[in-house]
Design a protein around this motif. Structure first.
Motif, PDB file in Angstrom:
ATOM      1  N   ASP A   7     -18.300  80.609   2.664  1.00  0.00           N
ATOM      2  CA  ASP A   7     -19.515  80.098   2.039  1.00  0.00           C
ATOM      3  C   ASP A   7     -19.179  79.541   0.649  1.00  0.00           C
ATOM      4  O   ASP A   7     -19.045  80.288  -0.316  1.00  0.00           O
ATOM      5  CB  ASP A   7     -20.548  81.225   1.934  1.00  0.00           C
ATOM      6  CG  ASP A   7     -21.888  80.756   1.384  1.00  0.00           C
ATOM      7  OD1 ASP A   7     -22.082  79.539   1.238  1.00  0.00           O
ATOM      8  OD2 ASP A   7     -22.738  81.625   1.108  1.00  0.00           O
ATOM      9  N   ASP A   8     -18.979  78.203   0.571  1.00  0.00           N
ATOM     10  CA  ASP A   8     -18.696  77.507  -0.689  1.00  0.00           C
ATOM     11  C   ASP A   8     -17.510  78.148  -1.420  1.00  0.00           C
ATOM     12  O   ASP A   8     -17.559  78.420  -2.623  1.00  0.00           O
ATOM     13  CB  ASP A   8     -19.946  77.502  -1.577  1.00  0.00           C
ATOM     14  CG  ASP A   8     -19.868  76.440  -2.686  1.00  0.00           C
ATOM     15  OD1 ASP A   8     -19.228  75.396  -2.470  1.00  0.00           O
ATOM     16  OD2 ASP A   8     -20.433  76.687  -3.771  1.00  0.00           O
ATOM     17  N   SER A  25     -16.966  75.350   3.126  1.00  0.00           N
ATOM     18  CA  SER A  25     -17.979  76.102   3.877  1.00  0.00           C
ATOM     19  C   SER A  25     -17.791  75.825   5.357  1.00  0.00           C
ATOM     20  O   SER A  25     -17.775  74.660   5.777  1.00  0.00           O
ATOM     21  CB  SER A  25     -19.396  75.686   3.454  1.00  0.00           C
ATOM     22  OG  SER A  25     -19.651  76.046   2.113  1.00  0.00           O
TER      23      SER A  25
END
Length: 256
Positions: A7-8, A25
């Protein structure tokens, strides 16, 4: 269910001019065989090593079966993740049996269970337990050492396997054999595999999805067939063109 979610995620090393992993991501489903490929320094190994916290992200988070791995004890996390590197990384003073038994012993498995598991795994990687379990790594060929390394990584039945160019130092004939055996093992057990390689043909042969990276970013993440027929950009197109017979090597996976 997603086995892994990035996630990012950002990773930057000291004095580096750019991020090694730059806001990545993506999600990997349970049971997938995902290969990571790209030019040297593209971030593929860095991304892999953040899964078992050999590297910590500078931004974003990694989730393993829904849990943020930063909240877990790093050593305990690693006991539940298989990890295979290029040179097998076997302990030279230990026998084959002792090498494979390392994590089960840490987890306090009883002796009978360990013996059974070691014999199962040696049989699985096509090494006769009676012949090989008392040998030391120095008495093994490169291909045999890599088989033992794979068996050791699988010993505690991890749900996720990380493989960092495991066949990079193996000759072409043994490499093809090991690739085929790894595919058979994956199809039998359906664990989640992340496999880093610099070899585009190997990536397309093994992965039901292929993650192509360049300068820390994801260029394309799709099935081999989709990448060959619909490359996302010029970089992907050139990478495919640089590798002969990629389209003939694509994996039979469904890419879900």
């Amino acid at each position: 269910m997603h086995a892994l979610v990035f996630d990012d995620v950002v990773k930057r090393f000291p004095d580096a001019r750019r991020n090694a992993v730059d806001h990545v991501s993506l999600s990997i489903a349970e049971g997938e065989f995902v290969t990571l490929v790209g030019t040297s320094g593209c971030g593929k190994t860095t991304l892999l090593k953040m899964v078992n916290r050999l590297y910590e992200p500078d931004g974003g988070r990694v989730r393993l079966f829904g849990e943020d791995i930063s909240t877990k004890d790093a050593v305990r996390l690693r006991h539940g993740i298989g990890y295979v590197i290029q040179q097998a990384g076997l302990f030279p003073h230990m026998t084959v049996f002792e090498n494979i038994a390392v994590v089960p012993r840490i987890l306090k498995w009883d002796a009978a269970r360990i013996k059974k598991r070691v014999e199962e795994l040696l049989t699985l990687v096509r090494l006769d337990p009676a012949e090989f379990q008392k040998r030391h790594p120095s008495a093994l060929s490169g291909g045999q050492q890599q088989r033992v390394g794979l068996a050791r990584a699988m010993a505690a039945e991890p749900a996720v396997m990380l493989l960092d160019e495991p066949f990079g130092a193996i000759d072409a004939i043994n490499r093809a054999s090991l690739q085929n055996e790894l595919l058979q093992i994956h199809q039998k057990h359906r664990r989640t595999y992340l496999f880093v390689t610099h070899d585009v043909g190997e990536a397309f042969k093994l992965g039901n999805r292929v993650l192509i990276m360049h300068q820390g970013t994801v260029q394309q993440f799709d099935t081999p067939d989709a990448i060959v027929h619909k490359p996302a950009n010029d970089f992907v197109r050139e990478l495919i063109a640089s590798s002969g017979a990629v389209s003939a090597q694509t994996h039979g996976g469904d890419g879900d």
